[in-house]
Scaffold this motif. Structure first.
Motif: not given
Lengths: 305, 305
Positions: A94, A97, A99-100, A118-119, A122-123, A165, A168-169, A172-173
């Motif tokens: 993830h 990806l 977006a990350m 990408e799908a 994600i899965l 997680t 990770q958030a 990003l911030e």
């Protein structure tokens, strides 16, 4: 050192790596297991690509060695180690990806979303995370229900909002609002530290250690988890790209604050030495039995790639 | 029907919905819980946006009513219901992503990646899934360790490669190779059926039902899970968009094969009636106590939106 030039630590790490990879490729085969309707082959291939990628398998090693410290060098420990590697791998799938972190390569191979799409990535990540809990919860993991549920509670805590997680958030911030030193330490303790701490604590749970020893192993995990991140930040500054198998100097180029950039290379080396000493102190009561875990602390703090 | 024109079923569904939403907003607050280092506020907001979105809360209702059938109308059932809704919600957050279904709106609100961003939606989904297992595993879920670990094993099976994520992967592949009737049934049993089946089986586990009753509830769950999907496919053909709050005719426009498109509206209605009868038969041994679960089967099969 043996005649071949490899230390017992390196040989054991290789053996444990081989065991966990053999188990993971059996578990993640296309053949449906009890209670499953079917396994879509492309999803399974994406999951295997995300997991069986030549990782160092440090976390599985820590689970198994910590469990061995309490006499539990068994299949249950190997299964929990495999589950933890599924969680670690999902986070990388993830994280890579677009977006990350938007990474095309990992360990010289295309990342899952580049190799598949990408799908699928994600899965595959979602499925690896889910599978980790299935694996520990299964009755085939020969531990009493109390130990299995304690492992799941600890793993979910270490990998969720208050742990990985969440870290990770925060990471990003941090691109928008630069964290201070305390903020960086918290971010790293969550993003990478929590799962390494869990690895060591898990061994104690598997071995039915008492509360004091469980806490001792968890603290050892926190010390080497912080060392792991400091060594990583240090390598980003000092190593050349050919040794690392990935680009170096990325943190500075991205304007990313690390403890190394806030202090100095010398300061970081002193911190690393202090963390190794702390890890050894925590393991002292276990004597010679803990020799390989002490070696692991040195390996983590002194690694060159 | 009561004087107000609402059935006991509708009133109970509303009450259960209110309970589970109250609990979820408490659990997903910004305040760190025991063992958590911190909770990043933006991640928590994205998680709450994904969960507290006015869903029907059918799965939580099924957990709680099934548990009540065995005398377990308690906080543990409510917590498991909340955990299941976290899993359902995570699957919607990830399903809505641009790389998956690419949906901008859900229930009249922007989807998580539209309201926040893609990275936040990926992490919020990951965190909701992880949190679901933390919630069930927690000692605050007042069930013996055996029941908690059985719930986690069943939930991980239902939502992983042999269940929900496997079904989502099959659904993606169905865009390239159209499945036959058997393939559609398998896809739907995995993608939507497995989690509804789990909801009903979970109630039996929480209530410490014997193996026979647990299997009976799981079969009831399978019947209404299939009915749920058939009713959905039927509504896509027959309902108008204003009743549904979302676009209709999407399946046909996407060239998506459903059982309705392979057979007919009349055939589908007969199948739905058969599934309701089957669900009622499975509940017959429980007599009047199962009245609301029988109503739920009718509600699912006959719903207009």
């Amino acid at each position: 050192m043996t005649d071949s030039g490899f230390s017992l630590f390196q040989i054991t790490l290789q053996q444990r790596t081989a065991s966990v990879e053999t188990l993971l490729s059996e578990l993640l085969s296309d053949r449906p297991q009890s209670g499953e309707i079917s396994r879509p082959p492309r999803l399974m291939a994406a999951m295997r690509h995300g997991v069986l990628n030549g990782g160092k398998r440090l976390r599985p090693f820590l689970v198994m060695e910590s469990a061995a410290l309490f006499g539990a060098d068994n299949l249950a420990a190997l299964r929990v180690a495999a589950a933890l590697e599924c969680v670690h791998s999902y986070s990388l799938v993830h994280d890579d990806l677009p977006a990350m972190d938007n990474d095309d390569m990992r360990r010289g191979q295309p990342t899952v979303h580049r190799k598949f799409d990408e799908a699928a990535a994600i899965l595959a990540g979602d499925s690896l995370l889910t599978y980790a809990f299935a694996l520990i919860a299964s009755e085939e993991t020969e531990l009493d229900a109390q130990a299995r549920v304690a492992l799941i509670a600890a793993l979910a805590r270490a990998s969720g909002i208050g742990g990985m997680t969440g870290g990770q958030a925060l990471d990003l911030e941090a691109a928008n609002v630069k964290p201070d030193e305390e903020g960086i330490i918290r971010l790293q303790a969550m993003k990478t530290g929590a799962l390494i701490r869990f690895a060591c604590e898990a061994g104690a749970i598997i071995g039915h250690a008492d509360t004091k020893d469980r806490e001792r192993l968890a603290e050892y995990g926190s010390a080497i988890g912080l060392a792991f991140q400091l060594a990583d930040d240090l390598l980003d500054v000092t190593a050349d790209a050919s040794n690392m198998g990935k680009a170096t100097g990325k943190d500075a180029a991205a304007g990313k604050a690390t403890l190394v950039s806030m202090h100095s290379v010398e300061w970081t080396k002193r911190q690393l030495a202090g963390l190794v000493a702390q890890a050894e102190d925590l393991l002292a009561p276990f004597g010679e039995k803990a020799a390989l875990l002490k070696d692991a602390a040195h390996f983590i703090a002194e690694r060159k790639n």
